[in-house]
Design a protein around this motif. Structure first.
Motif, mmCIF file in Angstrom:
data_model
loop_
_atom_site.group_PDB
_atom_site.id
_atom_site.type_symbol
_atom_site.label_atom_id
_atom_site.label_comp_id
_atom_site.label_asym_id
_atom_site.label_seq_id
_atom_site.Cartn_x
_atom_site.Cartn_y
_atom_site.Cartn_z
ATOM 1 N N LEU A 553 0.867 -1.173 0.000
ATOM 2 C CA LEU A 553 0.000 0.000 0.000
ATOM 3 C C LEU A 553 0.906 1.225 0.000
ATOM 4 O O LEU A 553 1.645 1.459 0.963
ATOM 5 C CB LEU A 553 -0.910 -0.012 1.236
ATOM 6 N N VAL A 554 0.892 2.003 -1.080
ATOM 7 C CA VAL A 554 1.874 3.076 -1.237
ATOM 8 C C VAL A 554 1.200 4.401 -1.602
ATOM 9 O O VAL A 554 0.102 4.432 -2.159
ATOM 10 C CB VAL A 554 2.911 2.739 -2.338
ATOM 11 N N GLY A 555 1.893 5.483 -1.275
ATOM 12 C CA GLY A 555 1.476 6.823 -1.669
ATOM 13 C C GLY A 555 2.370 7.361 -2.769
ATOM 14 O O GLY A 555 3.276 6.662 -3.262
ATOM 15 N N ARG A 556 2.157 8.637 -3.122
ATOM 16 C CA ARG A 556 2.903 9.199 -4.243
ATOM 17 C C ARG A 556 4.373 9.449 -3.930
ATOM 18 O O ARG A 556 5.166 9.708 -4.822
ATOM 19 C CB ARG A 556 2.248 10.505 -4.719
ATOM 20 N N ASP A 557 4.733 9.378 -2.651
ATOM 21 C CA ASP A 557 6.141 9.605 -2.296
ATOM 22 C C ASP A 557 6.930 8.299 -2.234
ATOM 23 O O ASP A 557 8.110 8.293 -1.875
ATOM 24 C CB ASP A 557 6.237 10.332 -0.956
ATOM 25 N N ALA A 558 6.305 7.202 -2.631
ATOM 26 C CA ALA A 558 6.944 5.889 -2.509
ATOM 27 C C ALA A 558 7.797 5.568 -3.732
ATOM 28 O O ALA A 558 7.643 6.156 -4.802
ATOM 29 C CB ALA A 558 5.884 4.811 -2.316
ATOM 30 N N GLN A 559 8.689 4.611 -3.543
ATOM 31 C CA GLN A 559 9.477 4.025 -4.626
ATOM 32 C C GLN A 559 9.054 2.563 -4.765
ATOM 33 O O GLN A 559 9.008 1.838 -3.778
ATOM 34 C CB GLN A 559 10.974 4.096 -4.311
ATOM 35 N N VAL A 560 8.730 2.149 -5.973
ATOM 36 C CA VAL A 560 8.285 0.779 -6.229
ATOM 37 C C VAL A 560 9.273 0.121 -7.187
ATOM 38 O O VAL A 560 9.634 0.720 -8.206
ATOM 39 C CB VAL A 560 6.851 0.765 -6.819
ATOM 40 N N PRO A 561 9.718 -1.113 -6.891
ATOM 41 C CA PRO A 561 10.671 -1.791 -7.785
ATOM 42 C C PRO A 561 10.197 -1.822 -9.228
ATOM 43 O O PRO A 561 9.025 -2.092 -9.501
ATOM 44 C CB PRO A 561 10.737 -3.215 -7.191
ATOM 45 N N ASP A 562 11.104 -1.522 -10.138
ATOM 46 C CA ASP A 562 10.892 -1.466 -11.593
ATOM 47 C C ASP A 562 10.150 -0.202 -12.035
ATOM 48 O O ASP A 562 10.368 0.285 -13.143
ATOM 49 C CB ASP A 562 10.129 -2.691 -12.125
ATOM 50 N N LEU A 563 9.288 0.348 -11.175
ATOM 51 C CA LEU A 563 8.533 1.546 -11.558
ATOM 52 C C LEU A 563 9.220 2.822 -11.107
ATOM 53 O O LEU A 563 8.991 3.889 -11.676
ATOM 54 C CB LEU A 563 7.114 1.497 -10.965
ATOM 55 N N GLY A 564 10.030 2.715 -10.063
ATOM 56 C CA GLY A 564 10.676 3.917 -9.534
ATOM 57 C C GLY A 564 9.713 4.757 -8.728
ATOM 58 O O GLY A 564 8.829 4.243 -8.019
ATOM 59 N N SER A 565 9.834 6.081 -8.842
ATOM 60 C CA SER A 565 9.018 7.003 -8.061
ATOM 61 C C SER A 565 7.561 6.951 -8.499
ATOM 62 O O SER A 565 7.248 7.027 -9.685
ATOM 63 C CB SER A 565 9.542 8.432 -8.217
ATOM 64 N N MET A 566 6.677 6.863 -7.508
ATOM 65 C CA MET A 566 5.246 6.876 -7.813
ATOM 66 C C MET A 566 4.764 8.290 -8.122
ATOM 67 O O MET A 566 3.589 8.498 -8.424
ATOM 68 C CB MET A 566 4.454 6.288 -6.644
ATOM 69 N N GLY A 567 5.665 9.251 -8.052
ATOM 70 C CA GLY A 567 5.339 10.608 -8.485
ATOM 71 C C GLY A 567 5.630 10.821 -9.956
ATOM 72 O O GLY A 567 5.361 11.888 -10.503
ATOM 73 N N GLY A 568 6.185 9.789 -10.628
ATOM 74 C CA GLY A 568 6.506 9.880 -12.051
ATOM 75 C C GLY A 568 5.367 9.384 -12.921
ATOM 76 O O GLY A 568 4.188 9.547 -12.577
ATOM 77 N N PRO A 569 5.689 8.721 -14.059
ATOM 78 C CA PRO A 569 4.638 8.255 -14.976
ATOM 79 C C PRO A 569 3.609 7.338 -14.320
ATOM 80 O O PRO A 569 2.443 7.319 -14.714
ATOM 81 C CB PRO A 569 5.431 7.506 -16.061
ATOM 82 N N ALA A 570 4.044 6.571 -13.299
ATOM 83 C CA ALA A 570 3.114 5.638 -12.641
ATOM 84 C C ALA A 570 2.093 6.345 -11.761
ATOM 85 O O ALA A 570 1.164 5.708 -11.234
ATOM 86 C CB ALA A 570 3.900 4.628 -11.811
#
Length: 660
Positions: A553-570
């Motif tokens: 469970l993540v917010g926009r300040d998180a880093q997700v493997p392979d996706l990187g920053s959740m503040g980016g395209p994801a």
């Protein structure tokens, strides 16, 4: 009109002469470049001169932006960015160019502010000093500290009182300009609500990942396809095999100098120290922790008071025995230090906000300040270590100076010796000259410009010089880092296209790289469409043999493997409903499709609290954007209409890809 001019009338002829004369003057002003630049373009002490745009500006001397000002700013930026001293000199051209553009932009803004009548009076400045961020330092408990202490306060920043007050007036004038330009900027309640909602939302999701590298490996063209690709891209490969050269040389190092290594006496060291004591001056510097409660530039009194109250509450907790590091992690709004408990490195005070620097230097190591108001907001500062300005004693730098002098003398002796060998080789040839000095000639195989000569400590200069020299030209010398090489170019092999067989591996890699983006996007589209048909990403991915991963469970300040920053395209995932499946998300090297499994939106209370903060953040971002556009347009107008005159050196530098 013609008849009037044909009359024999002296007055008419005078008027006509004046019109022609004025026209000629205007043509000179507009059409002769630099006619009224007053030597600015050729002055080596100037980075640029800023004038009012248009023909009136061409008649004025303008405001100079000096190389000294630019260099000072560049060094301050290097200190703030904590660039290691060993790299500062190497990066100085880039830093100077960037700092110069900042100073030019600042002067353009000052000219525009002056034109709009936004100048700051002495009375305005006095009010700012008494009630602004310097108030605690200059007017403790509302009382002026006195002229002598005021002078001491200003001098710690390396400025005279006149320069300090002039700079403050300019800063305040530019703040007025920014307020004038951005005063009407607003953000809608709907946009704020949406942003606050998404910023406070957390999601858990599945995501199928397609790697560009995996796609690349799956592309296996036939030799016929590769040969066709090779022919179609003949121009690309025309010089794929670079020019190569054979080099004949002999080399010596400093240990082989006639007469041995040069001697350096204590008197030499003392003399050098006396003549270069400025090199060993140390700046005033301080190592601190801090907790920052920010106040946006231009914030109203209510917002300022709220920030101060919050900071005071944190200070009270600290005085009550709470851990400074824990409070910094919990409350500090400085993203660069909060996660380390507010820890900052040792920083020269010249690179800090003046109010912050003065407060930090007043504290003894281990002591903690009361609230300190800076241009960033309210700080609680804890000083850990501090050093006053001074100079390193000779005893501390003696060995360093001695080694430097030995190196300098050896380098000079080596260069003289190399010059003698070049002259001798020009008469007798490399082989005879080398033998006469008990040295050995080596001839390399064919080398590319990026190759190295293993037998030399550093062959960079040799390779650079050899690739501009002509075949069988007179011998030359090149530094090897520990001595010199005396060389000639023995043979040259021109750049050419490779044979298909020799370059097949590279051609295959190029072919695959060209195909990857299109194939990756096609596979992502296929996956996304199939997942939406099945309403199930995992099933669609299984059909296409694409691996699926699951997030926490993540917010926009998180880093997700392979996706990187959740503040980016994801970040698009935060706008999807629960069960929603995304369109393809393609970063070029990684592609993904996402399905939202769980969506946790903020509570009404949390959302209400976030809205005010989000409003201020979005408003400031919008103001920055609007003012940035204004500045860019203004600078472009000044440049286009002759309002910015760069020195000839800067004109040449701006045509370089590296800026200088």
């Amino acid at each position: 009109m013609i008849r009037i001019l044909q009359r024999d009338n002296a007055f008419t002829k005078v008027i006509f002469a004046l019109i022609i004369g004025a026209t000629i003057v205007l043509m000179v002003i507009f059409l002769v470049p630099g006619i009224f630049d007053n030597g600015a373009a050729g002055d080596a002490t100037l980075f640029a001169t800023v004038k009012d745009p248009g023909w009136m500006g061409r008649l004025s001397s303008g405001t100079p932006v000096t190389m000294q000002e630019v260099q000072n700013l560049a060094r301050q930026q290097a200190a703030r960015q904590q660039i290691p001293p060993a790299y500062v000199q190497q990066l100085m051209p880039m830093l100077m160019n960037r700092a110069g553009q900042i100073e030019v932009e600042r002067q353009v803004l000052v000219h525009e502010a002056d034109r709009l009548g936004l100048q700051v009076s002495d009375s305005d400045l006095a009010t700012f000093l008494q009630h602004g961020p310097y108030a605690d330092a200059l007017f403790p408990e509302g009382k002026f500290i006195g002229q002598d202490k005021y002078i001491n306060f200003v001098e710690q920043f390396g400025l005279s009182v006149t320069d300090f007050e002039t700079q403050l007036k300019i800063d305040l004038e530019l703040q007025r300009l920014e307020s004038l330009i951005t005063g009407g900027v607003t953000v809608s309640d709907a946009a704020v609500h949406t942003e606050a909602l998404q910023a406070g939302t957390k999601v858990k999701f599945d995501y199928a990942v397609l790697s560009g590298d995996d796609v690349k490996k799956s592309i296996n063209p036939s030799d016929a396809e590769l040969e066709t690709f090779f022919k179609q891209n003949a121009a690309r490969y025309a010089n794929a095999v670079p020019e190569q050269r054979k080099i004949s040389f002999f080399a010596f190092d400093n240990s082989q100098l006639p007469g041995g290594a040069p001697a350096v006496s204590d008197a030499d060291v003392q003399s050098y120290y006396n003549g270069h004591v400025a090199q060993y001056k140390t700046e005033e510097e301080v190592k601190t922790r801090h907790i920052l409660i920010t106040v946006a530039k231009g914030a109203d009194a209510k917002t300022d008071a709220a920030a101060k109250a919050k900071a005071q509450d944190v200070l009270n907790q600290l005085k009550g025995g709470a851990s400074f590091a824990d409070l910094a992690k919990k409350y500090s709004e400085d993203p660069g230090s909060k996660d380390t408990g507010g820890e900052l490195p040792m920083i020269p005070t010249s690179g800090l906000d003046p109010a912050y620097a003065q407060a930090a230097m007043k504290l003894n190591p281990g002591q903690t300040s009361d609230l300190v108001r800076s241009s960033f907001g309210y700080h609680i500062i804890q000083t850990e270590e501090k050093h006053g300005a001074g100079a390193k004693p000779l005893s501390e730098v003696k060995d360093q100076i001695k080694a430097q002098l030995v190196s300098t003398k050896a380098a000079a002796a080596a260069q003289n010796y190399a010059g003698q060998l070049v002259a001798e080789a020009g008469k007798n040839g490399l082989q005879k000259t080398a033998e006469a000095h008990h040295l050995q000639v080596t001839t390399t195989g064919f080398l590319k410009p990026t190759d190295v000569v293993p037998s030399l400590p550093d062959s960079t200069q040799l390779m650079q010089s050899a690739f501009v020299a002509k075949k069988d030209a007179a011998p030359q010398m090149a530094s090897t880092g520990e001595g010199f090489a005396i060389f000639q170019v023995a043979d040259i092999q021109a750049a050419h296209a490779p044979n298909f067989a020799d370059a097949k591996a590279q051609i295959l890699d190029n072919y695959r790289s060209q195909q990857v983006p299109e194939i990756l996007q096609a596979q992502l589209i296929k996956l996304s469409n199939r997942a939406k048909e099945l309403h199930d990403l995992k099933k669609a991915a299984a059909e296409l043999k694409i691996p699926v991963k699951s997030s926490d469970l993540v917010g926009r300040d998180a880093q997700v493997p392979d996706l990187g920053s959740m503040g980016g395209p994801a970040a698009v995932v935060f706008s999807l409903p629960q069960g929603g499946i995304s369109a393809p998300i393609n970063t070029g090297t990684i592609g993904t499709v996402i399905e939202v499994n769980e969506k946790q939106e903020p509570t009404a209370d949390d959302l209400a609290k976030a809205v005010a903060q989000t409003h201020d953040k979005m408003l400031q971002e919008k103001r920055n954007e609007v003012f940035g556009i204004f500045v860019g347009t203004l600078v472009e107008r000044y440049a286009k209409n002759g309002g910015i005159v760069y020195s000839k050196k800067q004109q040449a530098a701006q045509q370089s890809p590296l800026g200088q």
